[in-house]
Design an enzyme around this catalytic site. Sequence first.
Site, mmCIF file in Angstrom:
data_model
loop_
_atom_site.group_PDB
_atom_site.id
_atom_site.type_symbol
_atom_site.label_atom_id
_atom_site.label_comp_id
_atom_site.label_asym_id
_atom_site.label_seq_id
_atom_site.Cartn_x
_atom_site.Cartn_y
_atom_site.Cartn_z
ATOM 1 N N TYR A 297 -10.629 4.164 14.702
ATOM 2 C CA TYR A 297 -9.599 4.634 13.756
ATOM 3 C C TYR A 297 -9.454 6.155 13.807
ATOM 4 C CZ TYR A 297 -7.223 4.795 9.141
ATOM 5 O OH TYR A 297 -6.349 5.005 8.090
ATOM 6 N N GLY B 104 0.800 -1.222 0.000
ATOM 7 C CA GLY B 104 0.000 0.000 0.000
ATOM 8 C C GLY B 104 0.831 1.268 0.000
ATOM 9 N N THR C 47 -7.557 -1.218 9.996
ATOM 10 C CA THR C 47 -8.937 -0.806 10.269
ATOM 11 C C THR C 47 -9.709 -1.980 10.865
ATOM 12 O OG1 THR C 47 -9.578 -1.418 8.018
ATOM 13 C CG2 THR C 47 -9.130 0.912 8.413
ATOM 14 N N LYS D 67 -6.058 8.124 14.846
ATOM 15 C CA LYS D 67 -5.408 9.007 13.864
ATOM 16 C C LYS D 67 -5.401 10.461 14.349
ATOM 17 C CE LYS D 67 -4.214 5.975 10.723
ATOM 18 N NZ LYS D 67 -2.797 5.769 10.353
ATOM 19 N N ASN E 33 3.940 4.449 9.409
ATOM 20 C CA ASN E 33 2.874 4.277 8.421
ATOM 21 C C ASN E 33 1.938 3.121 8.747
ATOM 22 O OD1 ASN E 33 1.742 4.242 5.474
ATOM 23 N ND2 ASN E 33 2.593 2.197 5.793
ATOM 24 N N GLY F 160 -0.777 0.707 9.773
ATOM 25 C CA GLY F 160 -2.124 0.990 10.285
ATOM 26 C C GLY F 160 -3.103 -0.084 9.865
ATOM 27 N N ILE G 1 -7.118 6.591 -0.723
ATOM 28 C CA ILE G 1 -6.075 6.212 -1.668
ATOM 29 C C ILE G 1 -6.394 4.802 -2.174
ATOM 30 C CG2 ILE G 1 -3.552 5.957 -1.953
ATOM 31 C CD1 ILE G 1 -4.427 8.800 -1.048
HETATM 32 N N1 CAA Z 1 -23.404 8.537 7.373
HETATM 33 C C1 CAA Z 1 -24.633 8.267 7.855
HETATM 34 N N2 CAA Z 1 -25.169 7.048 7.851
HETATM 35 C C2 CAA Z 1 -24.455 6.047 7.352
HETATM 36 C C3 CAA Z 1 -23.152 6.248 6.846
HETATM 37 C C4 CAA Z 1 -22.637 7.551 6.856
HETATM 38 N N3 CAA Z 1 -21.433 7.842 6.396
HETATM 39 N N4 CAA Z 1 -22.682 5.055 6.429
HETATM 40 C C5 CAA Z 1 -23.634 4.137 6.687
HETATM 41 N N5 CAA Z 1 -24.707 4.737 7.233
HETATM 42 C C6 CAA Z 1 -25.966 4.131 7.634
HETATM 43 C C7 CAA Z 1 -26.509 3.260 6.518
HETATM 44 O O1 CAA Z 1 -27.225 4.047 5.592
HETATM 45 C C8 CAA Z 1 -27.396 2.308 7.295
HETATM 46 O O2 CAA Z 1 -28.613 2.945 7.601
HETATM 47 P P1 CAA Z 1 -29.989 2.144 7.434
HETATM 48 O O3 CAA Z 1 -29.851 0.961 8.336
HETATM 49 O O4 CAA Z 1 -31.000 3.145 7.856
HETATM 50 O O5 CAA Z 1 -30.048 1.783 5.967
HETATM 51 C C9 CAA Z 1 -26.658 2.119 8.602
HETATM 52 O O6 CAA Z 1 -25.746 3.229 8.702
HETATM 53 C C10 CAA Z 1 -25.854 0.858 8.626
HETATM 54 O O7 CAA Z 1 -24.999 0.846 7.473
HETATM 55 P P2 CAA Z 1 -24.432 -0.517 6.906
HETATM 56 O O8 CAA Z 1 -25.545 -1.389 6.415
HETATM 57 O O9 CAA Z 1 -23.324 -0.201 5.958
HETATM 58 O O10 CAA Z 1 -23.887 -1.164 8.269
HETATM 59 P P3 CAA Z 1 -22.791 -2.216 8.472
HETATM 60 O O11 CAA Z 1 -22.771 -2.529 9.922
HETATM 61 O O12 CAA Z 1 -22.913 -3.332 7.490
HETATM 62 O O13 CAA Z 1 -21.428 -1.446 8.073
HETATM 63 C C11 CAA Z 1 -19.708 0.145 8.187
HETATM 64 C C12 CAA Z 1 -21.106 -0.234 8.671
HETATM 65 C C13 CAA Z 1 -18.700 -0.966 8.540
HETATM 66 C C14 CAA Z 1 -19.315 1.381 8.936
HETATM 67 C C15 CAA Z 1 -19.708 0.367 6.661
HETATM 68 O O14 CAA Z 1 -20.684 1.315 6.365
HETATM 69 C C16 CAA Z 1 -18.372 0.853 6.163
HETATM 70 O O15 CAA Z 1 -17.452 0.075 5.929
HETATM 71 N N6 CAA Z 1 -18.256 2.174 5.973
HETATM 72 C C17 CAA Z 1 -17.009 2.777 5.469
HETATM 73 C C18 CAA Z 1 -16.199 3.293 6.596
HETATM 74 C C19 CAA Z 1 -14.977 3.939 6.012
HETATM 75 O O16 CAA Z 1 -15.034 4.950 5.325
HETATM 76 N N7 CAA Z 1 -13.811 3.368 6.278
HETATM 77 C C20 CAA Z 1 -12.600 3.892 5.729
HETATM 78 C C21 CAA Z 1 -11.683 2.745 5.410
HETATM 79 S S1 CAA Z 1 -10.281 3.286 4.466
HETATM 80 C C22 CAA Z 1 -9.316 4.055 5.587
HETATM 81 O O17 CAA Z 1 -9.542 4.050 6.766
HETATM 82 C C23 CAA Z 1 -8.113 4.772 5.032
HETATM 83 C C24 CAA Z 1 -8.141 6.204 5.371
HETATM 84 O O18 CAA Z 1 -7.388 6.622 6.232
HETATM 85 C C25 CAA Z 1 -8.993 7.119 4.603
#
Ligand code: CAA
Length: 240
Positions: free
Chosen positions: A147, A13, A86, A151, A82, A84, A180
């Site tokens: 996370y 990565g 999740t 961070k 670096n 990390g 990224i």
């Molecule tokens: N804002 C508001 N509501 C949200 C939302 C958001 N950003 N994301 C999800 N929801 C809501 C959904 O709409 C859903 O609502 P309903 O039940 O009313 O439909 C509810 O939350 C549950 O969502 P999921 O079905 O997705 O729930 P889940 O338990 O299966 O998964 C989660 C939840 C794991 C957080 C998933 O949404 C996810 O992976 N999100 C991404 C998180 C993210 O951005 N991670 C970054 C990883 S990369 C990284 O970390 C590198 C970096 O430094 C940038």
Amino acid sequence: MGRVALVTGGTRGIGAAISIALKDAGYTVAANYAGNDEAAAKFTKETGISTFKWSVAEYDACADGIAKVESDLGPVEVLVNNAGITRDAPFHKMSPQQWKEVIDTNLTGVFNMTHPLWPGMRERKFGRIINISSINGQKGQFGQVNYSSAKAGDLGFTKALAQEGARAGITVNAVCPGYIGTDMVMAVPEKVREAIIGQIPVGRLGAPEEIARSVVFLASDDAGFITGSTISANGGQYFA
Ligand code: CAA
């Protein structure tokens, strides 16, 4: 032989891109990794960069690993924190284990790596510490209370330690990548990822090399007056 740079999580990565960019800039690079032997072997074969295995979450393992790097390559003058992980989950579903694993690696790991190197850098009156934080430590992120906390903690660590290192010629800075195109981001459910890309003004994920170039700059002699700073590289998604 150039200065020795140690990159944690340096075989995959963003970390792999940083290791390669530092090598191309003339550093002697040591790439640390925690678990994926296959990726590390492939990385060394392709780049010629030495790899060293230990977990940044364990203090004694860091001290021993650093001693091994220094006996093989010489004193570490550039440290890139670096590594990390999740463990995403909405807070109501987040287990104490998911909280602990992320804090241990992403925040305590930065302490564990920096602390054993600090006395040598102070003695030599030179050092570069570069912490890879995240846009999500700046703005917070749904599903990432663990996370985002770690961070954001890395940014506090950077600003406090920068003050302590300043008179000893040690700079401490942070880079906050946005989203990224790495395995970590590709693990986000596709629908969620597409929605996130829609919030990035440049309209795409970043490339690991776009983060690596900032790190090479912060490591350089030219960056000696920059300390306690944060470089945000997120395609315009968030202005901290
Ligand atoms: N804002 C508001 N509501 C949200 C939302 C958001 N950003 N994301 C999800 N929801 C809501 C959904 O709409 C859903 O609502 P309903 O039940 O009313 O439909 C509810 O939350 C549950 O969502 P999921 O079905 O997705 O729930 P889940 O338990 O299966 O998964 C989660 C939840 C794991 C957080 C998933 O949404 C996810 O992976 N999100 C991404 C998180 C993210 O951005 N991670 C970054 C990883 S990369 C990284 O970390 C590198 C970096 O430094 C940038």
